[in-house]
Design an enzyme around this catalytic site. Sequence first.
Site, short mmCIF file in Angstrom:
data_model
loop_
_atom_site.label_atom_id
_atom_site.label_comp_id
_atom_site.label_asym_id
_atom_site.label_seq_id
_atom_site.Cartn_x
_atom_site.Cartn_y
_atom_site.Cartn_z
N SER A 133 0.83 -1.20 0.00
CA SER A 133 0.00 0.00 0.00
C SER A 133 0.87 1.25 0.00
O SER A 133 1.99 1.25 0.53
CB SER A 133 -0.86 -0.03 1.27
OG SER A 133 -1.42 1.23 1.49
N TYR A 158 -1.99 -0.78 10.77
CA TYR A 158 -2.23 -1.46 9.50
C TYR A 158 -1.06 -1.19 8.53
O TYR A 158 -0.50 -2.11 7.94
CB TYR A 158 -3.56 -0.97 8.88
CG TYR A 158 -3.65 -1.24 7.41
CD1 TYR A 158 -3.76 -2.54 6.93
CD2 TYR A 158 -3.59 -0.20 6.46
CE1 TYR A 158 -3.81 -2.80 5.56
CE2 TYR A 158 -3.64 -0.45 5.11
CZ TYR A 158 -3.76 -1.75 4.66
OH TYR A 158 -3.79 -2.00 3.31
N LYS A 162 2.15 -3.68 6.60
CA LYS A 162 2.60 -3.72 5.19
C LYS A 162 4.10 -3.44 5.12
O LYS A 162 4.83 -4.09 4.38
CB LYS A 162 1.84 -2.70 4.34
CG LYS A 162 0.36 -2.96 4.23
CD LYS A 162 0.07 -4.20 3.40
CE LYS A 162 -1.39 -4.54 3.34
NZ LYS A 162 -1.68 -5.87 2.81
N1 LIG Z 1 -8.80 -1.46 -0.68
C1 LIG Z 1 -7.81 -0.60 -0.45
O1 LIG Z 1 -8.04 0.59 -0.34
C2 LIG Z 1 -6.38 -1.09 -0.36
C3 LIG Z 1 -5.33 -0.17 -0.52
C4 LIG Z 1 -4.01 -0.64 -0.42
C5 LIG Z 1 -3.76 -1.98 -0.17
N2 LIG Z 1 -4.80 -2.84 -0.01
C6 LIG Z 1 -4.51 -4.25 0.29
O2 LIG Z 1 -5.06 -5.06 -0.75
C7 LIG Z 1 -5.47 -6.31 -0.21
C8 LIG Z 1 -6.91 -6.58 -0.59
O3 LIG Z 1 -7.71 -5.51 -0.12
P1 LIG Z 1 -9.28 -5.47 -0.30
O4 LIG Z 1 -9.68 -4.05 -0.38
O5 LIG Z 1 -9.69 -6.41 -1.37
O6 LIG Z 1 -9.72 -6.02 1.13
P2 LIG Z 1 -10.86 -7.07 1.48
O7 LIG Z 1 -11.03 -7.05 2.95
O8 LIG Z 1 -12.06 -6.84 0.63
O9 LIG Z 1 -10.19 -8.46 1.03
C9 LIG Z 1 -9.29 -9.18 1.83
C10 LIG Z 1 -9.83 -10.59 1.96
O10 LIG Z 1 -8.91 -11.35 2.75
C11 LIG Z 1 -9.66 -12.19 3.60
N3 LIG Z 1 -8.78 -12.53 4.74
C12 LIG Z 1 -8.29 -11.71 5.70
N4 LIG Z 1 -7.53 -12.40 6.55
C13 LIG Z 1 -7.52 -13.69 6.13
C14 LIG Z 1 -6.90 -14.89 6.60
N5 LIG Z 1 -6.17 -14.92 7.72
N6 LIG Z 1 -7.10 -16.04 5.90
C15 LIG Z 1 -7.86 -16.04 4.77
N7 LIG Z 1 -8.48 -14.95 4.29
C16 LIG Z 1 -8.31 -13.78 4.97
C17 LIG Z 1 -10.90 -11.37 3.97
O11 LIG Z 1 -12.00 -12.17 4.37
C18 LIG Z 1 -11.19 -10.63 2.67
O12 LIG Z 1 -12.12 -11.33 1.88
C19 LIG Z 1 -5.24 -6.23 1.30
O13 LIG Z 1 -3.99 -6.84 1.57
C20 LIG Z 1 -5.18 -4.74 1.56
O14 LIG Z 1 -4.42 -4.44 2.69
C21 LIG Z 1 -6.10 -2.44 -0.11
#
Ligand SMILES: NC(=O)c1ccc[n+]([C@@H]2O[C@H](COP(=O)([O-])OP(=O)(O)OC[C@H]3O[C@@H](n4cnc5c(N)ncnc54)[C@H](O)[C@@H]3O)[C@@H](O)[C@H]2O)c1
Length: 361
Positions: A133, A158, A162
């Site tokens: 991120s 958080y 990362k």
């Molecule tokens: N959405 C954003 O704004 C954003 C920005 C930068 C980085 N990210 C990163 O991108 C990735 C995906 O983000 P997103 O927005 O799709 O989030 P999200 O919460 O929609 O998706 C993450 C998924 O991981 C699953 N999960 C979490 N812990 C788990 C575990 N221990 N075992 C199995 N499944 C697990 C959750 O149930 C969820 O479905 C994440 O790593 C997030 O930190 C997201």
Amino acid sequence: MPRFKNILVTGGAGYIGSHCVVTLLEAGHEVIAIDNFTNSVEDEDGSPALQRAEKITGKKITFYKADLLDKPQINAIFDKHPVDCVIHFAALKAVGESMQQPLLYYQNNLLGMLNLLEIMRSHNCYQMVFSSSCTVYGEPEHLPITETHPTGSITNVYGRTKYFIEEMLKDLSAADDKWNIISLRYFNPVGAHPSGLIGEDPTKEFTNLMPFLAQVALGKKPVLTVFGTDYNTPDGTGIRDYIHVMDLASGHVAALNLLSQTHIRLKVYNLGTGKGVSVKELVNVFERVTKAKVPLKYVDRRLGDISAMWADTSLAKEELGWSTQLTIEEMCTDFWRWQTMNPDGYPKKTKKTEIVVNGKS
Ligand SMILES: NC(=O)c1ccc[n+]([C@@H]2O[C@H](COP(=O)([O-])OP(=O)(O)OC[C@H]3O[C@@H](n4cnc5c(N)ncnc54)[C@H](O)[C@@H]3O)[C@@H](O)[C@H]2O)c1
């Protein structure tokens, strides 16, 4: 046929994961997705998001409800499927919650990653794309932000998970040259698949701007709270680099292509549009394309919020051959289509009615 056939997608039922799965299937990859549904919707048949991804693409996804903290469970999946590369989305991502429950975040995000890397190594799988991120940069020292900008000066737990993972990946790739890893630093993913069939539907409390905006436009929430109007930006509100989730998804396919062709050990790329858009500008575009009205309430800045951040995307363009195609209008239109077609998100799991026959259930 792509060089990497079988891609294991962790967090595949989530927002970015499910959109990326569509793009992977369309690019000819086979997908094995896992999720524990901690922040995504589950129904009787598994993940409605992934069932709809199958509908969009006409292709099958192998799905397991599995938790990265459950090592034997993940190990068994690797025993069963020859995995060429892992795309690791699974993580907890709510900044506020991470400050209240740091151990939960360190356990889930760090231990989850450690388990995954150990299992990959024991199965001779050394290729990974990691969801990082732009939070790792902290307060920008210069704009646009290049990948060489210092990292680590972060104000929330958080973001630190990362950063710590990126440091761990550096140590790992320095110690063992078999690893081939790309860490993608996402800016602000928004929007939805243009079909309106899949989109963002978190099960935990959320504060992300676009879903909140849409809820206000739908009349489900009364006002959109804008934090800070005195930032050093042209209209005083915070500036971010919003990227359409489908552009983000194609960035992952570009990363897989590079990993399958070159042994790069470890590389980091920004995924953004390279353009900053203020909160007020985003709301204006949203109102224009959706014809919906969004009442705003202006309040003070939140502690730790950054005034402006956008990416330098030249490295991704040069080395991944990737750049964004979709506009801020398309981000708003596609998100609104998803939200109006699915005002309550995905159909939620209903408890099966127990049928009692002759006193036995
Ligand atoms: N959405 C954003 O704004 C954003 C920005 C930068 C980085 N990210 C990163 O991108 C990735 C995906 O983000 P997103 O927005 O799709 O989030 P999200 O919460 O929609 O998706 C993450 C998924 O991981 C699953 N999960 C979490 N812990 C788990 C575990 N221990 N075992 C199995 N499944 C697990 C959750 O149930 C969820 O479905 C994440 O790593 C997030 O930190 C997201």
